[in-house]
Design a protein around this motif. Sequence first.
Motif, PDB file in Angstrom:
ATOM      1  N   UNK A 170       0.687  -1.108  -0.176  1.00  0.00           N
ATOM      2  CA  UNK A 170      -0.077   0.003   0.084  1.00  0.00           C
ATOM      3  C   UNK A 170       0.864   1.382   0.056  1.00  0.00           C
ATOM      4  N   UNK A 171       1.727   1.020   0.929  1.00  0.00           N
ATOM      5  CA  UNK A 171       2.585   2.541   0.938  1.00  0.00           C
ATOM      6  C   UNK A 171       3.467   2.678  -0.379  1.00  0.00           C
ATOM      7  N   UNK A 176       4.376   5.882  -5.228  1.00  0.00           N
ATOM      8  CA  UNK A 176       4.278   6.076  -6.580  1.00  0.00           C
ATOM      9  C   UNK A 176       3.453   7.538  -6.718  1.00  0.00           C
ATOM     10  N   UNK A 177       2.203   7.274  -6.192  1.00  0.00           N
ATOM     11  CA  UNK A 177       1.377   8.498  -6.576  1.00  0.00           C
ATOM     12  C   UNK A 177       2.066   9.780  -5.953  1.00  0.00           C
ATOM     13  N   UNK A 178       2.552   9.915  -4.628  1.00  0.00           N
ATOM     14  CA  UNK A 178       3.201  10.772  -4.344  1.00  0.00           C
ATOM     15  C   UNK A 178       4.409  11.373  -5.391  1.00  0.00           C
ATOM     16  N   UNK A 179       5.272  10.747  -5.748  1.00  0.00           N
ATOM     17  CA  UNK A 179       6.448  10.873  -6.832  1.00  0.00           C
ATOM     18  C   UNK A 179       5.699  11.573  -8.091  1.00  0.00           C
ATOM     19  N   UNK A 436      -3.007  20.330  -7.029  1.00  0.00           N
ATOM     20  CA  UNK A 436      -2.070  19.550  -6.621  1.00  0.00           C
ATOM     21  C   UNK A 436      -1.673  19.690  -5.072  1.00  0.00           C
ATOM     22  N   UNK A 437      -1.707  20.917  -4.640  1.00  0.00           N
ATOM     23  CA  UNK A 437      -1.441  21.189  -3.298  1.00  0.00           C
ATOM     24  C   UNK A 437      -2.348  20.362  -2.321  1.00  0.00           C
ATOM     25  N   UNK A 438      -3.299  20.483  -2.660  1.00  0.00           N
ATOM     26  CA  UNK A 438      -4.560  19.800  -1.788  1.00  0.00           C
ATOM     27  C   UNK A 438      -4.206  18.296  -1.821  1.00  0.00           C
ATOM     28  N   UNK A 439      -3.967  17.741  -2.909  1.00  0.00           N
ATOM     29  CA  UNK A 439      -3.737  16.361  -3.202  1.00  0.00           C
ATOM     30  C   UNK A 439      -2.778  16.079  -2.242  1.00  0.00           C
ATOM     31  N   UNK A 440      -1.515  16.827  -2.397  1.00  0.00           N
ATOM     32  CA  UNK A 440      -0.272  16.482  -1.656  1.00  0.00           C
ATOM     33  C   UNK A 440      -0.521  16.507   0.051  1.00  0.00           C
ATOM     34  N   UNK A 441      -1.355  17.428   0.410  1.00  0.00           N
ATOM     35  CA  UNK A 441      -1.613  17.272   1.862  1.00  0.00           C
ATOM     36  C   UNK A 441      -2.549  16.012   2.061  1.00  0.00           C
ATOM     37  N   UNK A 442      -3.385  15.441   1.268  1.00  0.00           N
ATOM     38  CA  UNK A 442      -4.116  14.244   1.399  1.00  0.00           C
ATOM     39  C   UNK A 442      -3.345  13.170   1.428  1.00  0.00           C
ATOM     40  N   UNK A 444      -0.288  12.731   2.327  1.00  0.00           N
ATOM     41  CA  UNK A 444       0.619  12.804   3.439  1.00  0.00           C
ATOM     42  C   UNK A 444      -0.293  12.133   4.888  1.00  0.00           C
ATOM     43  N   UNK A 445      -1.528  12.678   4.767  1.00  0.00           N
ATOM     44  CA  UNK A 445      -2.533  12.032   5.658  1.00  0.00           C
ATOM     45  C   UNK A 445      -2.937  10.708   5.244  1.00  0.00           C
ATOM     46  N   UNK A 446      -2.937  10.410   4.075  1.00  0.00           N
ATOM     47  CA  UNK A 446      -3.280   8.941   3.640  1.00  0.00           C
ATOM     48  C   UNK A 446      -2.084   8.039   4.095  1.00  0.00           C
ATOM     49  N   UNK A 447      -0.845   8.448   4.168  1.00  0.00           N
ATOM     50  CA  UNK A 447       0.268   7.579   4.646  1.00  0.00           C
ATOM     51  C   UNK A 447      -0.087   7.269   6.205  1.00  0.00           C
TER      52      UNK A 447
END
Length: 583
Positions: A170-171, A176-179, A436-442, A444-447
């Motif tokens: 999962x991580x 991969x999505x984060x990259x 993109x910024x909102x997705x990056x925050x999401x 980080x929380x998802x991890x």
Amino acid sequence: MSELPSGWADFEIGEIADVTAGGTPRANDSSNFAPPGEGIAWLTPADLSGYNRKEISRGSRDLSQKGYDSCSAKLIPKGSLLFSSRAPIGYVAVAANEVSTNQGFKNFTFPEGIDPSYAFYYLKSIREIAESLGTGTTFKEISGTTAKTLPFRLAPAREQTQIAQKLDELLTQIDTIKTRISAIPTLLKRFRQSVIAAAISGRLTEEWRVQNPSDETAEQQITVNEVLKQGKLKIRKADFSFERDDLYAIPECWGWIDNHRLAEDSSTAICAGPFGTIFKAKDFRTEGVPIIFLRHIGEGFYKTDKPGFMDESVWKKLHQEYSVYGGELLVTKLGDPPGTACLYPNGIGAAMVTPDVIKMNVDERVALPRYLMYFFNSPICKKLIEKLAFGATRLRIDIPMFKGFPIPLPPLKEQKEIVRRVEQLIAFSDQIADKVAAAQVHIEKLTQSTLGKAFRGELTADWRTANPDLISGNNSLDALLKSIKTAREENANKPKKCRLNTGKNTGRHMNKETITVTKALETAKKPLTGQQLMAAAGYASDSTTEQLESFFLDIRAALEQKSIVKVSRDENNQDWFILSDKK
């Protein structure tokens, strides 16, 4: 802690793992160190900064045998968990082989039956808890005693493996999505640059020009406008010239126009701020007329952070000619390269520029300030400026250069269309950037939420139902705990292994009794490094974790009581301590 699944249990980590600290030899002795792979593997928290893999085999440099023998660093076995305890707290990695660390780690060696990958992910999940336990004024740190009290949630051995495997999967997907998402801002920057490049070359409005032919060329419009001017803006021959070959091809109705021809008919339409004799720091105030420094000029936007102010009475007397009121073009004289541009916002009052910032009052009868801003910020313009800029330590341009700088100018009507299209496309890219910024925050929380689910048993709930025999009987946590208890008792009864060829002379470094660090400094009557202070206080270079903890607690207490003072680090990155003047 959250509710436990049946068959799990919570512990303090010191109940099930051996906790080991590290050490550092004298940093100013290069013979204490070796190139990576040529000595004893040794890590500092800096080696884990930006490190994204689970396992690590060594740091940026090794210890030599001499360096290892001279300090309290200890080899810990493969599979141990490296956990940074300061600067910062919470970096985690699994030892891929025998390694040692500096004192910035509290390392956990778990008994057989605890999956290193499971422990790795659990320690990552409690980073915030560990950080909250940190103490200290200079930087937060967790002591060995505190490290032993960190929580550790234990599942049956087979389920640990399942959890670790699921988290690996999962991580990895999340990473991969984060990259991919983290690459989007770079793509958006390239998109904006390509839009501006197309705008100032005529490609962006190529079809528009066919449908909207201009009655006048840019040169004709400017020539007509110059008849109305009185020549108040002084021009002297520039110390440079552009050959036609230096410039790129532009549409026929455009023209390469010297920049001063686009300024208002005023002696200060193009100028930089005042120099030395009238621009003095003694006239700066905490409020008054804002001063525009280099730091306030962003690429296409004006920055208001870290403001500075000029005394209003001094400004009225000396500096109004260097002032802006809204809508003026601001361009940096210094930079790498210089020429970054923005517009001074309307509606925020007057401000004045410094000697390092050029302000230009644009004649909007022939040119749009925003069009000029886009040109100066374009990669094409940056290359042109690099050919002109001078300076040994920092590139700069001067006022004559700026006045004579060639501008690829369309007729006014096309400028307006260019600006409209550029802003439309940039607004579109800004919307994407916000998403993109909102997705990056999401993400980080998802991890963290995925780690949380794992250690609440949610990821393996179905597996437990399908495999009751793998979490009961000999596979149960109770059976594992009995095995761990037996192994720890056996290890406790074994004689401790000594390092070979240590070459230590502990009698030279350790007194029969230790003294306080304050007393040690009083006796020494001179500043001491941390290593010197440790020896002066009676601690051996190979002191135990408990002894080192006692030493550091004594330092912390003395600092808090202000009986000693820590001074800045030297070129060898060592702290020095002196007696307080109040002592």
